[in-house]
Design a protein around this motif. Structure first.
Motif, PDB file in Angstrom:
ATOM      1  N   PRO A   1       0.834  -1.438   0.039  1.00  0.00           N
ATOM      2  CA  PRO A   1       0.007   0.062   0.015  1.00  0.00           C
ATOM      3  C   PRO A   1       0.884   1.402  -0.108  1.00  0.00           C
ATOM      4  O   PRO A   1       0.599   2.172   0.765  1.00  0.00           O
TER       5      PRO A   1
ATOM      6  N   CYS B   1      -5.828   2.722  -4.596  1.00  0.00           N
ATOM      7  CA  CYS B   1      -4.936   1.511  -4.276  1.00  0.00           C
ATOM      8  C   CYS B   1      -3.776   1.963  -4.968  1.00  0.00           C
ATOM      9  O   CYS B   1      -3.762   2.767  -5.567  1.00  0.00           O
TER      10      CYS B   1
ATOM     11  N   VAL C   1      -8.801  -5.609  -1.612  1.00  0.00           N
ATOM     12  CA  VAL C   1      -7.914  -4.720  -2.599  1.00  0.00           C
ATOM     13  C   VAL C   1      -7.114  -5.510  -3.753  1.00  0.00           C
ATOM     14  O   VAL C   1      -6.561  -6.489  -3.727  1.00  0.00           O
TER      15      VAL C   1
END
Ligand code: ADP
Ligand code: ZN
Length: 673
Positions: A15, A95, A272
């Motif tokens: 991330p 993301c 994600v």
């Protein structure tokens, strides 16, 4: 030699945003390409990185740069079109670019692996020669195909919404549109929801196109998936049929993208990157100049609204090909039932009677309940009222710990009560009926019947889903009790009765799409009955027979439903008029979670004051604690997702989420639990 590009831009499946500059060591300079994977040092570890760019000059001070260690792939694992799509994904869904790319890579190739050895006993899906030719289209199908073919001919990006009930011949239109695309030497991707990706579906395409078809879905093992992916990447299969992730299939020259059952929630990935394959697919097709067909009997409000704005072109198939009529539908008002029999019963007298009759005639029955045990909604069993937040029109959720009823969008709360505010009777019900209860009640009432329950508890293995359905098809089960799993996809000619135990379960979900879900479920469920020669019947039990989603659903009247629903969406500022971003903060200490999310809400409110964005909440989530973690959330309403994610990015620049808390960002969420 590529010595002009001694620097590479690399992203990681972490991330963190990037891309990060690295030095390409001299011995790799004539080998490295955009789209290959490398091993590179990052934060003290050596990680898999994706090369997204090569350049002569780095973006930062060269003395701080590290070197790439080695190359993983000789050839790009991801091509330019998919790199572009992953960039779009990372912007739209908030993301990192690396997390977005990872979604496009087959599972077997993750963590730096370069191939997957198939296990010995494994065979690739049977390849066969094409054996069937196209059917003669009826006039509605012809009109639809003509429109689609114009766009295919022009290699033009255009989106069609093919609206037609099950059995109206949508799949035949897909098949013939694919044929046109192949003739232009281009490729086609067909996305179907995981649940309807049955061997029968794939069979129809293989009969028409033989070895040109590759399939990608979760029932394949990693080895089989990798083989299929390779066939597509090497250009051996210009047709791909698959579930959600097939939107990233590495086809060459995408000409046509078909998304069947476009309204389905399974197109949305819950982890994600939290993308919706329909929307990602449209973004991909736009870049490729490809034609898109969205197919559905119950289009999402978003897609149908787009046809009214002429962004999408509406094509309708109004008749069933075989001329068969839809089953008769009866609604049982459970309020009346309760008044007469004086106690709450899972089965109304009408449904019980109908089941007995079918059992006597050796016909099959499906009993349907849309959810498992989720039962925090509140409704009056006397007058049918559902307690809702006045501002958000969201069913209030019961938080037993706090003895409060809460709107989990805006945090409005009311004290716990058993008295209905409308009819003043102490009839507010706080519990729902689960599939298990239906199964045990059915077993008590019909002891001789063979009853099976099919829901996520009973279908845990790869194969169990298929086994249930094949036993049902063979007539080894009389009554199948289940959740939405059984609401779609398959033909059961001997089913002559479908009972919907409680239409209100979907209606009372704390979600602005509750009415839409109810309408879709009822329409689909009704399509299960009477597909053979015998006439079918559907019995819907409800506490809210006058509700427009229930009544339009029972009549299969999409337009009536749409007109009502779109008016509410406009008034309340929900999609398709505004987009939502759902933020959930999770952590072990509740005060920390609450304090942090309140601060975040304040920052977002200040930052968005000048824009059209609105911040709702924070509020406790409907399931306020999962695995020891407290969950609070915020809802952002914004005209476009990009505005929302930019706002969020700006705020998060100098508002760090503490490491013991975790922020989940869901753009265009489909359920907000
Ligand atoms: P949908 O995808 O809308 O459920 P299908 O394309 O599967 O509809 O069509 C339903 C059934 O009708 C299938 O068995 C199909 O083979 C048949 N069918 C479709 N179009 C025609 C046609 N033009 N002529 C004859 N049969 C057709
Ligand atoms: Zn509210």
């Amino acid at each position: 030699m590529n010595t002009d590009f001694p620097y590479a831009q690399i992203v990681f499946n972490l991330p963190v945003k990037g891309p990060f500059d690295y030095i390409v060591p001299p011995e790799l300079r004539n080998k490295i390409k955009r789209g290959v994977r490398v091993w590179a040092p990052f934060g003290g570890r050596t990680l898999v990185g994706y090369v997204v760019g090569l350049s002569g000059k780095p973006g930062v001070d060269i003395s701080r740069l590290k070197q790439i260690k080695s190359l993983i792939d000789a050839e790009p694992i991801i091509d330019a079109a998919l790199l572009k799509l992953s960039k779009w994904l990372s912007k739209y869904y908030f993301c990192s670019p690396g997390e977005a790319i990872e979604a496009a890579i087959p599972g077997g190739l993750k963590k730096g692996r370069t191939s997957v050895k198939p296990r010995l006993q494994e065979k690739s899906p049977e390849a066969q020669e094409a054996s069937k030719s196209p059917l003669i289209l009826n006039s509605e199908q012809k009109t639809a195909l003509r429109e689609i073919s114009i766009s295919i001919e022009k290699s033009q990006f255009r989106v069609f919404l093919l609206h037609g009930i099950t059995g109206s011949g949508k799949t035949e239109v897909y098949l013939q549109a694919i044929k046109m695309v192949l003739e232009k030497d281009k490729s086609a991707i067909l996305l179907v929801p995981e649940i309807s990706l049955t061997p029968q579906t794939v069979e129809r395409f293989r009969e028409r196109f033989g070895k040109k078809v590759a399939t990608l879905h979760s029932r394949l093992t990693a080895g089989q998936r990798f083989e299929e992916w390779k066939k597509v990447k090497e250009g051996r299969c210009p047709i791909v049929i698959g579930a959600r992730s097939a939107v990233f299939a590495p086809v060459k020259k995408l000409g046509l993208l078909i998304i069947d059952e476009e309204h389905e929630t399974t197109y949305k990935q819950e982890d994600v990157p939290r993308y919706n394959a329909r929307d990602a697919g449209i973004a991909r097709a736009r870049e490729a100049g490809a034609t898109v067909i969205l197919g559905s009997a119950t289009p999402s409000l978003e897609s149908f609204y787009n046809t009214s704005k002429y962004k999408y072109k509406l094509l309708s198939l109004n008749e069933r090909v075989d001329g068969r009529i839809l089953p008769a539908t009866k609604i049982v008002d459970m309020r009346e039932e309760l008044k007469i029999i004086k106690r709450f019963s899972v089965f109304s007298r009408m449904l019980e009677e109908a089941i007995r009759e079918r059992l006597k005639r050796k016909e099959q029955i499906i009993l349907f309940l849309n959810r498992r045990g989720f039962s925090t909604f509140i409704h009056c069993r006397r007058c049918g009222l559902v307690l809702k937040c006045k501002r958000c029109s969201i069913a209030l959720t019961h938080h037993s710990g706090k003895r409060k009823l809460i709107c989990h969008y805006c945090n409005y709360s009311a004290p716990y009560t058993e008295i209905c505010p409308q009819c003043k009777n102490a009839y507010l019900g706080y519990s729902g009926t689960g599939t298990q209860k239906v199964e045990s009640e059915a077993a008590r009432l019909f002891p001789a019947a063979r009853i099976e329950r099919m829901d996520t508890d009973t279908t845990t293995t790869r194969d169990s889903h298929r086994r249930f359905l094949s036993a049902f098809k063979k007539g080894e089960i009389d009554i199948l009790v289940g959740t939405q799993m059984i609401a779609k996809g398959l033909d059961f000619p001997r089913v002559t009765l479908v009972g919907v135990i409680m239409a209100d379960t979907a209606l009372n979900l704390p979600d602005f799409r509750a009415a839409e879900r109810t309408f879709q479920l009822l329409t689909q469920v009704a399509g299960r009955a009477g597909r053979g020669d015998k006439k079918g019947e559907v019995i819907i039990q409800t506490f809210a027979p006058e509700n427009y989603a229930v009544s339009a659903g029972s009549r299969h009247d999409y337009h009536a439903f749409y007109e009502k629903e779109i008016t509410y969406r406009r008034e309340l500022g929900y999609p398709p008029f505004l987009h939502l971003i759902h933020l959930t903060l999770r952590g072990k200490k509740e005060e920390r979670v609450v304090q942090t999310i309140q601060k975040l809400a304040l920052r977002l409110k200040t930052a968005s004051a000048a824009s059209k964005a609105e911040v709702l909440g924070p509020a406790a989530s409907p399931i306020p604690r999962i695995r020891g973690k407290f969950r609070w959330s915020l809802v952002l309403k914004i005209p476009t997702p990009i505005q929302g994610t930019q706002l969020l990015e700006n705020v998060l620049k100098d508002f760090k989420i503490p490491p013991d808390l975790n922020l989940r960002v869901d753009v265009d969420p489909l359920g907000m639990m």
